[in-house]
Scaffold this motif. Structure first.
Motif, PDB file in Angstrom:
ATOM      1  N   MET A   1       4.140   4.131  -8.100  1.00 43.59           N
ATOM      2  CA  MET A   1       4.015   3.412  -6.826  1.00 43.59           C
ATOM      3  C   MET A   1       2.789   2.505  -6.867  1.00 43.59           C
ATOM      4  SD  MET A   1       3.644   4.983  -2.988  1.00 43.59           S
ATOM      5  CE  MET A   1       3.415   3.906  -1.579  1.00 43.59           C
ATOM      6  N   ILE A   2       2.935   1.262  -6.387  1.00 48.29           N
ATOM      7  CA  ILE A   2       1.826   0.321  -6.391  1.00 48.29           C
ATOM      8  C   ILE A   2       0.936   0.592  -5.185  1.00 48.29           C
ATOM      9  CG2 ILE A   2       1.216  -2.123  -6.250  1.00 48.29           C
ATOM     10  CD1 ILE A   2       3.941  -2.709  -7.494  1.00 48.29           C
ATOM     11  N   PRO A   3      -0.378   0.813  -5.387  1.00 46.20           N
ATOM     12  CA  PRO A   3      -1.269   1.007  -4.246  1.00 46.20           C
ATOM     13  C   PRO A   3      -1.228  -0.209  -3.339  1.00 46.20           C
ATOM     14  CG  PRO A   3      -2.371   1.516  -6.317  1.00 46.20           C
ATOM     15  CD  PRO A   3      -1.079   0.864  -6.668  1.00 46.20           C
ATOM     16  N   THR A   4      -1.397   0.012  -2.046  1.00 44.77           N
ATOM     17  CA  THR A   4      -1.277  -1.075  -1.083  1.00 44.77           C
ATOM     18  C   THR A   4      -2.618  -1.429  -0.481  1.00 44.77           C
ATOM     19  OG1 THR A   4      -0.821   0.479   0.713  1.00 44.77           O
ATOM     20  CG2 THR A   4       1.072  -0.407  -0.468  1.00 44.77           C
ATOM     21  N   VAL A   5      -2.664  -2.628   0.081  1.00 46.41           N
ATOM     22  CA  VAL A   5      -3.836  -3.115   0.779  1.00 46.41           C
ATOM     23  C   VAL A   5      -3.421  -3.357   2.222  1.00 46.41           C
ATOM     24  CG1 VAL A   5      -3.338  -5.519   0.222  1.00 46.41           C
ATOM     25  CG2 VAL A   5      -5.662  -4.886   0.769  1.00 46.41           C
ATOM     26  N   ILE A   6      -4.320  -3.126   3.148  1.00 44.80           N
ATOM     27  CA  ILE A   6      -4.000  -3.373   4.550  1.00 44.80           C
ATOM     28  C   ILE A   6      -3.961  -4.872   4.777  1.00 44.80           C
ATOM     29  CG2 ILE A   6      -4.754  -3.040   6.931  1.00 44.80           C
ATOM     30  CD1 ILE A   6      -6.083  -0.459   6.034  1.00 44.80           C
ATOM     31  N   GLY A   7      -2.809  -5.429   5.054  1.00 45.95           N
ATOM     32  CA  GLY A   7      -2.671  -6.869   5.225  1.00 45.95           C
ATOM     33  C   GLY A   7      -3.086  -7.324   6.605  1.00 45.95           C
ATOM     34  N   ARG A   8      -3.579  -8.538   6.673  1.00 46.43           N
ATOM     35  CA  ARG A   8      -3.969  -9.101   7.961  1.00 46.43           C
ATOM     36  C   ARG A   8      -3.408 -10.497   8.144  1.00 46.43           C
ATOM     37  NH1 ARG A   8      -7.646  -6.576   5.343  1.00 46.43           N
ATOM     38  NH2 ARG A   8      -8.612  -4.697   6.146  1.00 46.43           N
ATOM     39  N   GLY A   9      -2.499 -10.901   7.264  1.00 49.59           N
ATOM     40  CA  GLY A   9      -1.787 -12.132   7.500  1.00 49.59           C
ATOM     41  C   GLY A   9      -2.458 -13.399   7.035  1.00 49.59           C
ATOM     42  N   HIS A  10      -2.583 -14.357   7.968  1.00 48.91           N
ATOM     43  CA  HIS A  10      -3.016 -15.708   7.637  1.00 48.91           C
ATOM     44  C   HIS A  10      -4.380 -15.732   6.932  1.00 48.91           C
ATOM     45  CE1 HIS A  10       0.153 -16.951  10.361  1.00 48.91           C
ATOM     46  NE2 HIS A  10      -0.420 -16.322  11.359  1.00 48.91           N
TER      47      HIS A  10
ATOM     48  N   HIS B   1       2.630  -3.739 -13.573  1.00 52.17           N
ATOM     49  CA  HIS B   1       3.177  -3.808 -12.220  1.00 52.17           C
ATOM     50  C   HIS B   1       3.572  -5.219 -11.806  1.00 52.17           C
ATOM     51  CE1 HIS B   1       0.944   0.176 -11.124  1.00 52.17           C
ATOM     52  NE2 HIS B   1       2.127   0.385 -11.675  1.00 52.17           N
ATOM     53  N   TRP B   2       3.352  -6.184 -12.689  1.00 53.32           N
ATOM     54  CA  TRP B   2       3.789  -7.545 -12.374  1.00 53.32           C
ATOM     55  C   TRP B   2       5.314  -7.594 -12.278  1.00 53.32           C
ATOM     56  CZ3 TRP B   2       0.817 -10.985 -16.457  1.00 53.32           C
ATOM     57  CH2 TRP B   2      -0.558 -10.888 -16.217  1.00 53.32           C
ATOM     58  N   HIS B   3       5.807  -8.572 -11.580  1.00 49.91           N
ATOM     59  CA  HIS B   3       7.222  -8.937 -11.503  1.00 49.91           C
ATOM     60  C   HIS B   3       8.065  -7.932 -10.719  1.00 49.91           C
ATOM     61  CE1 HIS B   3       6.114 -11.966 -14.343  1.00 49.91           C
ATOM     62  NE2 HIS B   3       5.855 -11.101 -15.296  1.00 49.91           N
ATOM     63  N   ARG B   4       7.550  -6.781 -10.401  1.00 49.82           N
ATOM     64  CA  ARG B   4       8.344  -5.843  -9.610  1.00 49.82           C
ATOM     65  C   ARG B   4       7.618  -5.431  -8.336  1.00 49.82           C
ATOM     66  NH1 ARG B   4       6.848  -0.418 -10.707  1.00 49.82           N
ATOM     67  NH2 ARG B   4       5.394  -0.154 -12.443  1.00 49.82           N
ATOM     68  N   ALA B   5       6.561  -6.166  -8.019  1.00 52.77           N
ATOM     69  CA  ALA B   5       5.771  -5.803  -6.851  1.00 52.77           C
ATOM     70  C   ALA B   5       6.429  -6.245  -5.548  1.00 52.77           C
ATOM     71  CB  ALA B   5       4.376  -6.411  -6.961  1.00 52.77           C
TER      72      ALA B   5
ATOM     73  N   GLY C   1       6.756 -11.360  -8.583  1.00 53.34           N
ATOM     74  CA  GLY C   1       8.200 -11.222  -8.443  1.00 53.34           C
ATOM     75  C   GLY C   1       8.778 -11.971  -7.268  1.00 53.34           C
ATOM     76  N   MET C   2       8.009 -12.890  -6.674  1.00 49.48           N
ATOM     77  CA  MET C   2       8.477 -13.622  -5.511  1.00 49.48           C
ATOM     78  C   MET C   2       9.363 -14.803  -5.923  1.00 49.48           C
ATOM     79  SD  MET C   2       4.922 -13.733  -3.293  1.00 49.48           S
ATOM     80  CE  MET C   2       5.726 -14.331  -1.791  1.00 49.48           C
ATOM     81  N   GLU C   3      10.182 -15.246  -4.975  1.00 52.69           N
ATOM     82  CA  GLU C   3      10.960 -16.478  -5.141  1.00 52.69           C
ATOM     83  C   GLU C   3      10.115 -17.633  -4.613  1.00 52.69           C
ATOM     84  OE1 GLU C   3      13.834 -16.572  -6.639  1.00 52.69           O
ATOM     85  OE2 GLU C   3      14.101 -14.395  -6.802  1.00 52.69           O
ATOM     86  N   VAL C   4      10.112 -18.754  -5.327  1.00 48.34           N
ATOM     87  CA  VAL C   4       9.194 -19.847  -5.027  1.00 48.34           C
ATOM     88  C   VAL C   4       9.952 -21.119  -4.683  1.00 48.34           C
ATOM     89  CG1 VAL C   4       7.225 -21.191  -5.860  1.00 48.34           C
ATOM     90  CG2 VAL C   4       7.543 -18.825  -6.641  1.00 48.34           C
TER      91      VAL C   4
END
Length: 307
Positions: free
Chosen positions: A1-10, A38-42, A71-74
């Protein structure tokens, strides 16, 4: 599992980030630098739109590489292909992107204050400032601080000289706010015709030779000819001799001091060409670090949406 960060958006500019938020981003950037497995599958299935209404190489490509590593679509839009040229407002552009499933919009444009306005209106898409007029360039500042911290181990107590075209630089402003938050000392320097009195309210201005004698890092700024409304210097050679970083000036810097530049570099104008690849230069390391920092920023944006 990839550790997460608390997101705050903009991400609008560094003056809207706390020291703790920036430290969290640096931690995540270091994580992405060292955890390639962990690249490409995040973040598969998430869409980023890169809206660049001004020319860009490093920032645009760096964001695209960061997005694809996650792993995002651009998607890409520019001033010629966007419906903004047909009269569509930027607000409606953002609402359109949100409606068709875009999560994050990475934006570079000529104005100042537009992204903050859009963030307040909650268009449905998370905004990242990739360079806004003469206002700010927060992702560049964050990668600069990440580079400094990796080299020196800390930011507190460092003396950083920001020198050159202060009046037209968005990089300088974002760096000033961020470095100050960490307790670094900023000294400003540059030609009298390119000074910015608003920045000098927060950091002292010194003649270049005097400033660099005190520096742990010298951050040279690009002369932004495209923003000059009148001729501010006579020739490249004259600018380099009077205000640029030369071998003679490198010799009067402290032996441990490093060279930085946000690029693109005008070789032979703000910096002597041979110093770009000098062992004390961090210019290409800054570019590499930009990918890891922008991966952390994109992650923050995505998790800010989720929260």
């Amino acid at each position: 599992m990839i550790p997460t960060v608390i997101g705050r958006g903009h991400l609008i500019d560094t003056d809207r980030l706390s020291k703790e938020e920036m430290e969290e981003l640096f931690g995540r950037a270091e994580y992405w630098r060292t955890h390639r497995q962990h690249w490409h599958r995040a973040y598969p299935g998430h869409f980023a739109a890169n809206l660049f209404f001004e020319p860009s190489t490093r920032t645009r490509i760096s964001f695209e590489v960061a997005e694809k590593k996650l792993g995002m679509e651009v998607l890409h839009l520019d001033g010629e292909t966007s419906s903004v040229v047909k009269g569509e407002s930027f607000y409606d552009t953002c609402r359109t992107l949100s409606s068709i499933g875009v999560d994050v919009a990475v934006v570079r444009h000529r104005g100042t204050g537009l992204l903050a306005e859009m963030a307040e209106k909650e268009t449905g898409v998370t905004l990242i400032n990739a360079g806004e007029g003469n206002g700010g360039h927060p992702t560049q500042a964050l990668l600069d601080l990440f580079t400094l911290r990796r080299h020196f181990g800390t930011l507190a107590g460092l003396t950083v000289v920001i020198a050159g075209d202060l009046l037209h630089s968005r990089v300088a402003r974002s760096n000033l706010w961020a470095l100050s938050a960490f307790g670094a000392r900023v000294i400003l320097s540059g030609p009298d015709s390119m000074r910015d009195p608003s920045m000098e309210e927060f950091a002292p201005y010194l003649p270049f030779d005097e400033a660099i004698r005190q520096a742990d890092a010298v951050m040279m700024l690009r002369v932004q000819l495209e923003r000059h409304e009148r001729e501010l210097f006579t020739s490249a050679e004259d600018y380099l001799n009077r205000h640029g970083l030369t071998s003679d000036r490198l010799a009067i810097m402290p032996p441990h001091a490093i060279i930085m530049h946000p690029a693109p570099v005008n070789r032979g104008v703000e910096i002597e060409s041979g110093l770009v690849e000098h062992p004390r230069s961090k210019i290409f390391e800054q570019m590499e670090n930009g990918v890891w920092v922008r991966m952390a920023i994109l992650e923050r944006a995505l998790q800010g949406r989720n929260n």
